[in-house]
Design an enzyme around this catalytic site. Structure first.
Site, PDB file in Angstrom:
ATOM      1  N   GLY A 248       0.787  -1.224   0.000  1.00 40.95           N
ATOM      2  CA  GLY A 248       0.000   0.000   0.000  1.00 40.95           C
ATOM      3  C   GLY A 248       0.821   1.277   0.000  1.00 40.95           C
TER       4      GLY A 248
ATOM      5  CG  ASN B  29       0.187  -0.533 -14.032  1.00 41.30           C
ATOM      6  OD1 ASN B  29       0.096  -0.692 -12.819  1.00 41.30           O
ATOM      7  ND2 ASN B  29       1.121  -1.131 -14.759  1.00 41.30           N
TER       8      ASN B  29
ATOM      9  CG  HIS C  89       6.284  -1.296 -15.624  1.00 43.54           C
ATOM     10  ND1 HIS C  89       5.918  -2.523 -15.126  1.00 43.54           N
ATOM     11  CD2 HIS C  89       7.490  -1.469 -16.216  1.00 43.54           C
ATOM     12  CE1 HIS C  89       6.850  -3.416 -15.417  1.00 43.54           C
ATOM     13  NE2 HIS C  89       7.818  -2.799 -16.073  1.00 43.54           N
TER      14      HIS C  89
ATOM     15  CD  GLU D 158      -0.913  -6.403 -26.723  1.00 44.96           C
ATOM     16  OE1 GLU D 158       0.330  -6.531 -26.682  1.00 44.96           O
ATOM     17  OE2 GLU D 158      -1.525  -5.979 -27.703  1.00 44.96           O
TER      18      GLU D 158
ATOM     19  CG  ASP E  35       3.756  -3.803 -17.902  1.00 38.77           C
ATOM     20  OD1 ASP E  35       2.968  -3.299 -17.089  1.00 38.77           O
ATOM     21  OD2 ASP E  35       4.545  -4.728 -17.607  1.00 38.77           O
TER      22      ASP E  35
ATOM     23  CD  GLU F 256       6.992   3.415  -9.075  1.00 35.31           C
ATOM     24  OE1 GLU F 256       6.011   3.183  -8.346  1.00 35.31           O
ATOM     25  OE2 GLU F 256       7.782   2.535  -9.456  1.00 35.31           O
TER      26      GLU F 256
END
Length: 212
Positions: free
Chosen positions: A20, A113, A115, A154, A156, A185
């Site tokens: 988290g 998302n 990555h 798909e 990433d 990030e």
């Protein structure tokens, strides 16, 4: 999902499977006024993870949707969508969610998302967390970074929203590199969410992200 009026805060669902830390970052940004969102619901693919404790402490409704109880991506997605409907979610944010989903029509263009590499490098099935940083270091590359992208069918491979890079140091380990990438990030994910919110206010929605 249904959009909200421009005067309302962005309603965000967070999907996680672990500690988290990304959820914590988003909550801290919200409290500081740097991110105008509400997080009414958190979905975890695992029980007993710290991320659920973080959500509960913040007063967020939590659910666990396990793969063994929903053995196909379509079944898992259908159950999650049932849980999201009452919350009128504008955006889904993946925060270390490790179960494959079917991207439902209701989610297209509304799922982000992050990555820990410069996609399309070091992405795809099985590449997550420290595995990414180990692969980056083994490659001999001199730079790495992170990528926020829209999620499609798909791994990433959805349209890239934002990328930032940083140098790889001579003495970097997967742990030290991972820590520096995560710091990046923490800055970049809120920025991408703000971009989504701004695009929605101006009625461009996902198209504004695709052009970024």
């Amino acid at each position: 999902m249904t959009g909200t009026q421009a005067t309302e805060r962005l309603q965000v669902a967070v999907f996680l499977s672990g500690t988290g830390r990304t959820l914590e970052n988003l909550l801290e940004r919200r409290v500081s006024g740097g991110l105008e969102i509400d997080i009414p619901v958190v979905i975890s693919s695992r029980s007993g993870v710290r991320g659920l404790d973080v959500a509960s402490t913040a007063g967020i409704e939590t659910y666990v949707v396990r793969r063994r109880e929903h053995p196909t991506p379509s079944e898992m997605s259908a159950r999650i969508q049932e849980l999201l409907v009452p919350h009128q979610i504008d955006l889904i944010v993946l925060a270390g969610f490790l179960s494959q989903l079917e991207i439902l029509p209701e989610w297209e263009g509304r799922m982000l998302n992050i990555h820990p590499s410069l996609l399309p490098l070091f992405g795809g099935r099985g590449l997550y967390g420290h595995r990414v940083h180990e692969a980056v270091l083994a490659s001999g590359m001199q730079v790495t970074g992170c990528t926020v992208h829209l999620v499609n069918a798909e791994y990433d491979a959805g349209p890239i929203v934002l990328q930032r890079c940083l140098p790889i140091l001579e003495d970097d380990t997967p742990e030290s590199l991972g820590a520096r990438v995560f710091d990046l990030e923490c800055e970049m994910y809120p920025e991408a969410i703000r971009m989504f919110s701004e695009g929605r206010r101006h009625s461009h929605g996902v198209e504004s992200l695709k052009r970024s």
